[in-house]
Design a protein around this motif. Structure first.
Motif, short mmCIF file in Angstrom:
data_model
loop_
_atom_site.label_atom_id
_atom_site.label_comp_id
_atom_site.label_asym_id
_atom_site.label_seq_id
_atom_site.Cartn_x
_atom_site.Cartn_y
_atom_site.Cartn_z
N ALA A 290 0.83 -1.20 0.00
CA ALA A 290 0.00 0.00 0.00
C ALA A 290 0.87 1.26 0.00
CB ALA A 290 -0.92 0.00 1.22
N GLY A 291 1.98 1.22 0.74
CA GLY A 291 2.87 2.37 0.78
C GLY A 291 3.56 2.63 -0.55
N ALA A 292 3.79 1.55 -1.31
CA ALA A 292 4.46 1.70 -2.61
C ALA A 292 3.49 1.96 -3.75
CB ALA A 292 5.27 0.44 -2.91
N ALA A 293 2.18 1.91 -3.46
CA ALA A 293 1.17 1.99 -4.52
C ALA A 293 1.24 3.29 -5.32
CB ALA A 293 -0.22 1.81 -3.92
N GLU A 294 1.60 4.39 -4.66
CA GLU A 294 1.66 5.66 -5.36
C GLU A 294 2.86 5.76 -6.28
OE1 GLU A 294 1.44 8.93 -2.71
OE2 GLU A 294 -0.50 8.37 -1.85
N VAL A 295 3.91 5.07 -5.94
CA VAL A 295 5.16 5.15 -6.71
C VAL A 295 5.21 4.11 -7.81
CG1 VAL A 295 7.69 5.08 -6.53
CG2 VAL A 295 6.32 6.01 -4.64
N LEU A 296 4.65 2.93 -7.56
CA LEU A 296 4.82 1.78 -8.45
C LEU A 296 4.33 2.02 -9.88
CD1 LEU A 296 5.81 -1.14 -8.59
CD2 LEU A 296 3.55 -1.88 -7.82
N PRO A 297 3.13 2.53 -10.12
CA PRO A 297 2.69 2.70 -11.52
C PRO A 297 3.59 3.59 -12.34
CG PRO A 297 0.83 2.89 -10.00
CD PRO A 297 2.06 2.90 -9.17
N ALA A 298 4.01 4.72 -11.77
CA ALA A 298 4.89 5.63 -12.51
C ALA A 298 6.25 4.99 -12.77
CB ALA A 298 5.06 6.93 -11.73
N ALA A 299 6.76 4.25 -11.79
CA ALA A 299 8.05 3.59 -11.95
C ALA A 299 7.99 2.54 -13.05
CB ALA A 299 8.49 2.96 -10.64
N VAL A 300 6.90 1.79 -13.09
CA VAL A 300 6.73 0.76 -14.11
C VAL A 300 6.59 1.39 -15.49
CG1 VAL A 300 5.18 -1.04 -14.96
CG2 VAL A 300 5.76 -0.92 -12.52
N ALA A 301 5.78 2.45 -15.58
CA ALA A 301 5.58 3.12 -16.87
C ALA A 301 6.88 3.68 -17.41
CB ALA A 301 4.54 4.24 -16.71
N ALA A 302 7.68 4.29 -16.54
CA ALA A 302 8.96 4.85 -16.98
C ALA A 302 9.91 3.76 -17.45
CB ALA A 302 9.59 5.64 -15.83
N ALA A 303 9.91 2.62 -16.76
CA ALA A 303 10.82 1.53 -17.14
C ALA A 303 10.41 0.91 -18.47
CB ALA A 303 10.84 0.47 -16.05
N LEU A 304 9.10 0.80 -18.73
CA LEU A 304 8.63 0.16 -19.96
C LEU A 304 8.82 1.05 -21.18
CD1 LEU A 304 5.38 -1.59 -18.69
CD2 LEU A 304 7.59 -2.63 -19.17
N VAL A 305 8.91 2.36 -20.96
CA VAL A 305 9.14 3.27 -22.08
C VAL A 305 10.56 3.12 -22.61
CG1 VAL A 305 9.39 5.70 -22.71
CG2 VAL A 305 7.38 4.95 -21.44
N GLY A 306 11.52 2.97 -21.71
CA GLY A 306 12.92 2.86 -22.12
C GLY A 306 13.27 1.46 -22.57
N SER A 307 14.52 1.28 -22.96
CA SER A 307 14.99 -0.04 -23.38
C SER A 307 15.29 -0.90 -22.17
CB SER A 307 16.24 0.10 -24.24
OG SER A 307 17.27 0.75 -23.52
N ARG A 308 15.33 -2.20 -22.38
CA ARG A 308 15.63 -3.14 -21.30
C ARG A 308 17.07 -2.92 -20.83
NH1 ARG A 308 14.18 -9.28 -22.45
NH2 ARG A 308 12.11 -8.47 -21.88
N PRO A 309 17.32 -2.96 -19.50
CA PRO A 309 18.69 -2.74 -19.01
C PRO A 309 19.64 -3.83 -19.49
CG PRO A 309 17.28 -3.53 -17.24
CD PRO A 309 16.38 -3.21 -18.39
N ARG A 310 20.92 -3.46 -19.57
CA ARG A 310 21.94 -4.42 -19.98
C ARG A 310 22.08 -5.55 -18.96
NH1 ARG A 310 28.04 -2.26 -20.15
NH2 ARG A 310 27.45 -1.85 -17.97
N ALA A 311 21.96 -5.21 -17.67
CA ALA A 311 22.08 -6.19 -16.60
C ALA A 311 21.34 -5.67 -15.37
CB ALA A 311 23.54 -6.46 -16.25
N VAL A 312 20.99 -6.59 -14.49
CA VAL A 312 20.37 -6.25 -13.21
C VAL A 312 21.33 -6.64 -12.10
CG1 VAL A 312 18.44 -6.64 -11.64
CG2 VAL A 312 18.04 -6.57 -14.11
N VAL A 313 21.60 -5.70 -11.19
CA VAL A 313 22.47 -5.95 -10.05
C VAL A 313 21.66 -5.76 -8.78
CG1 VAL A 313 24.58 -5.29 -8.83
CG2 VAL A 313 24.48 -5.13 -11.33
#
Length: 345
Positions: free
Chosen positions: A38-61
């Motif tokens: 619930a605390g992350a609900a306000e941040v999560l949609p915008a974070a997901v939308a921003a990530a899907l607009v860009g290219s996939r990262p080279r790697a995840v650390v």
């Protein structure tokens, strides 16, 4: 001064009331997952939308000391190279093309703060789960940083939030936060201190574990991690040995145990020797290798008269994280009841 186990304490309301500070946080595990989501609900949609607009990262650390759970979930699934980095800082090659994820539910870990600071300095995309007013949050401030605010300090709850994000940006397996919370609630109900021994699996497991050296095994990657967490809880509860590992490391312990003689005095303390008890954590994984290892351990235990107990997940859990959470909480309840039943002479 020695200790002995009194199973009657596990159904004594007065005794259980004195252990409320230990048992109540276990019962609230599902609520903490819901609160953090619930605390992350306000941040999560915008974070997901921003990530899907860009290219996939080279790697995840996955950085910081709490990265191992993410590794257990993501390594078999992540579509890009994945690295867990539990130490301070980051690998030297991490840069602006990479995604750095950090779990810091307490927010005070200097290693996590160092990793986040390095990510910001190198221009990497950073996603951090930590309290908004904390050491880690201070070092996370940057243009490419997303902060999921944590409030409970719960490692599993923060991991569920992060895994939900990685699921939605197509970098991790399916994660259903409500299913995880529901699985935790189900364990809390079935293992409640208000349920007596006859219908309480955690209390019965605690009785079985008393005066033994638990040897804990899980077949899948996540079940093996759950085994390590349960063994850690048992060590803290009793101050005695409890081990977890892969089958090839556990077999020598079982095989070195003296076979039980049917004529042994069941009330003799055998010089204070604690016989092993094989505890199998079954998350429903039916991989051929896992079945073979389990059969090997069970056979070794049977040949030496070693008692075996199995903890299984509730049927119908669709996600790996829910099954992992169910196993760990069941083991923690058993550890709490084991500690509750110990009486110091």
């Amino acid at each position: 001064m020695g200790a002995w186990f009194d199973e009657s304490r596990l159904d004594d309301p007065e005794v259980l009331a004195t252990w409320d500070a230990v048992l109540r946080p276990l019962a609230e595990s599902g609520a903490r997952v819901r609160r953090e989501m619930a605390g992350a609900a306000e941040v999560l949609p915008a974070a997901v939308a921003a990530a899907l607009v860009g290219s996939r990262p080279r790697a995840v650390v996955a950085a910081g000391p709490d990265s191992r759970l993410l590794r257990a979930v993501l390594e078999p699934w992540c579509p890009v190279p994945f690295v867990a980095w539990p130490g301070a800082g980051l690998p030297g090659w991490v840069g602006s093309l990479d995604l750095v994820v950090v779990l810091a539910p307490e927010g005070s870990d200097h290693g996590s703060a160092s990793a986040v600071s390095e990510a910001v300095r190198r221009g990497a995309q950073a996603v951090v789960a930590c309290p908004p007013r904390s050491l880690v949050a201070e070092h996370a401030a940057g243009r490419w940083t997303t902060l999921f605010p944590m409030a409970t300090g719960d490692q599993l709850a923060s991991a569920v939030v992060m895994l939900e994000y990685l699921d939605q940006v197509q970098l991790g397996p399916r994660t259903d936060a409500e299913e995880v919370a529901g699985a935790l609630d189900a364990v809390a109900t079935s293992c409640s201190p208000h349920r007596d021994l006859a219908v309480n699996d955690a209390k019965m497991l605690a009785i079985a574990l008393a005066d033994t050296m638990p040897v804990v095994w899980g077949g899948s990657v996540l079940a093996a991690r759950a085994a390590r967490r349960v063994a850690e809880s048992l060590r803290r509860a009793t101050g005695t040995s409890a081990i977890a590992g892969v089958a090839e490391n556990l077999l020598p312990v079982l095989e070195a145990t003296r076979p039980r003689d049917v004529f042994d005095d069941p009330f003799a303390d055998e010089g204070g020797e604690r016989r092993p008890l094989l505890l199998v954590l079954d998350d429903g994984t039916e991989q051929e290798l896992a079945r073979a290892e389990r059969d090997q351990l069970l056979q070794a235990a049977s040949l030496r008269g070693i008692r075996t107990e199995t903890v299984r997940c509730r049927d119908g859990l669709a996600t790996e994280v829910a099954r992992y959470a169910s196993l760990v909480l069941h083991g923690r309840y058993a550890a709490a009841y084991l500690q509750c039943g110990l009486v110091q002479d």
